[in-house]
Design a protein around this motif. Structure first.
Motif, short mmCIF file in Angstrom:
data_model
loop_
_atom_site.label_atom_id
_atom_site.label_comp_id
_atom_site.label_asym_id
_atom_site.label_seq_id
_atom_site.Cartn_x
_atom_site.Cartn_y
_atom_site.Cartn_z
N THR A 10 0.82 -1.21 0.00
CA THR A 10 0.00 0.00 0.00
C THR A 10 0.85 1.26 0.00
OG1 THR A 10 -1.70 -1.21 1.22
CG2 THR A 10 -1.90 1.18 1.20
N CYS A 192 -8.88 -5.69 0.48
CA CYS A 192 -8.79 -4.84 -0.71
C CYS A 192 -10.04 -5.10 -1.53
CB CYS A 192 -7.55 -5.16 -1.53
SG CYS A 192 -7.63 -6.79 -2.32
N ARG A 213 -5.09 -2.85 -7.36
CA ARG A 213 -6.21 -3.14 -6.46
C ARG A 213 -7.02 -1.87 -6.24
NH1 ARG A 213 -4.50 -7.78 -2.16
NH2 ARG A 213 -2.74 -8.66 -3.30
N LEU A 215 -9.85 0.27 -3.56
CA LEU A 215 -10.24 0.44 -2.16
C LEU A 215 -11.45 -0.44 -1.86
CD1 LEU A 215 -10.03 4.33 -1.94
CD2 LEU A 215 -8.29 2.68 -1.19
N GLU A 239 -4.11 -3.94 2.30
CA GLU A 239 -3.18 -4.13 1.18
C GLU A 239 -3.86 -3.68 -0.11
OE1 GLU A 239 0.12 -7.33 0.33
OE2 GLU A 239 -1.82 -8.11 -0.32
N VAL A 240 -3.62 -2.42 -0.50
CA VAL A 240 -4.30 -1.84 -1.64
C VAL A 240 -3.31 -1.12 -2.56
CG1 VAL A 240 -6.33 -0.55 -2.38
CG2 VAL A 240 -6.24 -1.44 -0.06
N ASN A 242 -2.02 0.52 -5.80
CA ASN A 242 -2.59 1.01 -7.05
C ASN A 242 -1.58 1.97 -7.66
OD1 ASN A 242 -4.15 2.74 -8.96
ND2 ASN A 242 -5.82 1.38 -8.31
N ALA A 258 -7.16 4.27 2.17
CA ALA A 258 -7.32 2.82 2.27
C ALA A 258 -7.82 2.41 3.64
CB ALA A 258 -5.99 2.13 1.95
N THR A 262 -11.43 0.65 4.39
CA THR A 262 -11.42 -0.68 4.98
C THR A 262 -12.20 -0.72 6.28
OG1 THR A 262 -9.24 -1.07 3.99
CG2 THR A 262 -9.93 -2.58 5.71
#
Length: 267
Positions: A10, A192, A213, A215, A239-240, A242, A258, A262
């Motif tokens: 991330t 994610c 990935r 959000l 864990e995102v 992008n 993120a 989440t």
């Protein structure tokens, strides 16, 4: 109450001390670090063998109270030698890490199982769990395979299975498969979202996992149902990665977005 961890992918541009400081600023309780590359020459966070960075990281931990939850990455391939990962585990012990992400690459399942059992034994003195992550392009493609391997290894006391929302959604795993995983094998899970689609090639699966990935709440993955099938107090690794959107705002601001997204899904 959920505890949230800032995953390496991330905010991959941040050093270990920077990630710990950012996590404290944003409201994460812990971080995940990639101190060992996932492939030869691949990007990771410098720390192993650098006493100055370790001292700085420990100082930030003392000042902020932010912990290290998981480390990346140990790969179980043919010819696996756990001794290669001793520096990673020693650093993890110094940082108070709880878990190590393990990937299964050996297509001979009996040998992979033996390697996993040897890894768990090797890791015992370091006080961390060995969390086997199922990923659809690897030798551990789904939740059923992960549980089968961990069970055949004898379910060592530090054994674990890691559930990633993306890999769950793009594998043959079901919510019942998640419910079938004994709670003592679940130490954290990764959250994610992702865009719709089917019939992905291996290259497409890997690209999304590492670079594209979404959000939680933006895509088609039923993230809420996944986490409802897991223990309610399970720590969440956000864990995102992008590679298009994160650079537009910077990794710290992206990590804030993120976490907010989440929390809205996972509670």
């Amino acid at each position: 109450m959920r505890r949230y961890s800032l995953a390496y992918l991330t905010a991959a541009s941040l050093s270990v001390p920077q990630m710990l400081a950012a996590a404290a600023q944003l409201g994460y309780q812990t971080v995940g670090l990639r101190l060992h590359p996932n492939a030869p020459g691949a990007q990771h966070q410098p720390l192993l063998g650098d006493a100055a960075i370790l001292r700085e990281a420990l100082a930030v931990q003392r000042d902020t109270g932010v912990g290290v939850f998981d480390l990346e990455i140990i790969r179980l391939a043919e010819g696996f030698d756990p001794e290669v990962y001793r520096p990673l585990l020693e650093a993890g012990a110094a940082l108070g890490a709880k878990a190590v992400l393990v990937a299964g690459d050996d297509l001979v399942e009996s040998r992979l199982t033996d390697s996993y059992a040897r890894l768990c034994a090797f890791m015992q003195p370091f006080g961390m769990t060995a969390d086997l992550e199922f990923m659809p392009w690897t030798a551990v493609p789904n939740a059923q395979a992960a549980l089968r391997i961990v069970t055949a290894a004898g379910r060592p006391a530090n054994a674990g299975i890691l559930v990633d929302a993306l890999h769950f959604a793009r594998s043959s795993s079901t919510l019942d498969d998640l419910r079938a995983i004994p709670h003592q094998l679940l130490h954290y899970a990764q959250a994610c979202d992702a865009a719709d689609g089917t019939g992905f090639s291996t290259e497409q699966l890997i690209h999304t996992a590492r670079c594209e990935r979404l959000l939680p709440g933006e895509g088609v993955i039923d993230v809420a149902a996944i986490f409802a099938a897991l223990p309610g107090d399970l720590p969440v690794s956000v864990e995102v990665p992008n590679h298009v959107r994160a650079p537009l705002v910077g990794d710290v601001a992206w990590s804030r977005l993120a976490l907010v997204a989440t929390r809205e899904i996972c509670g």
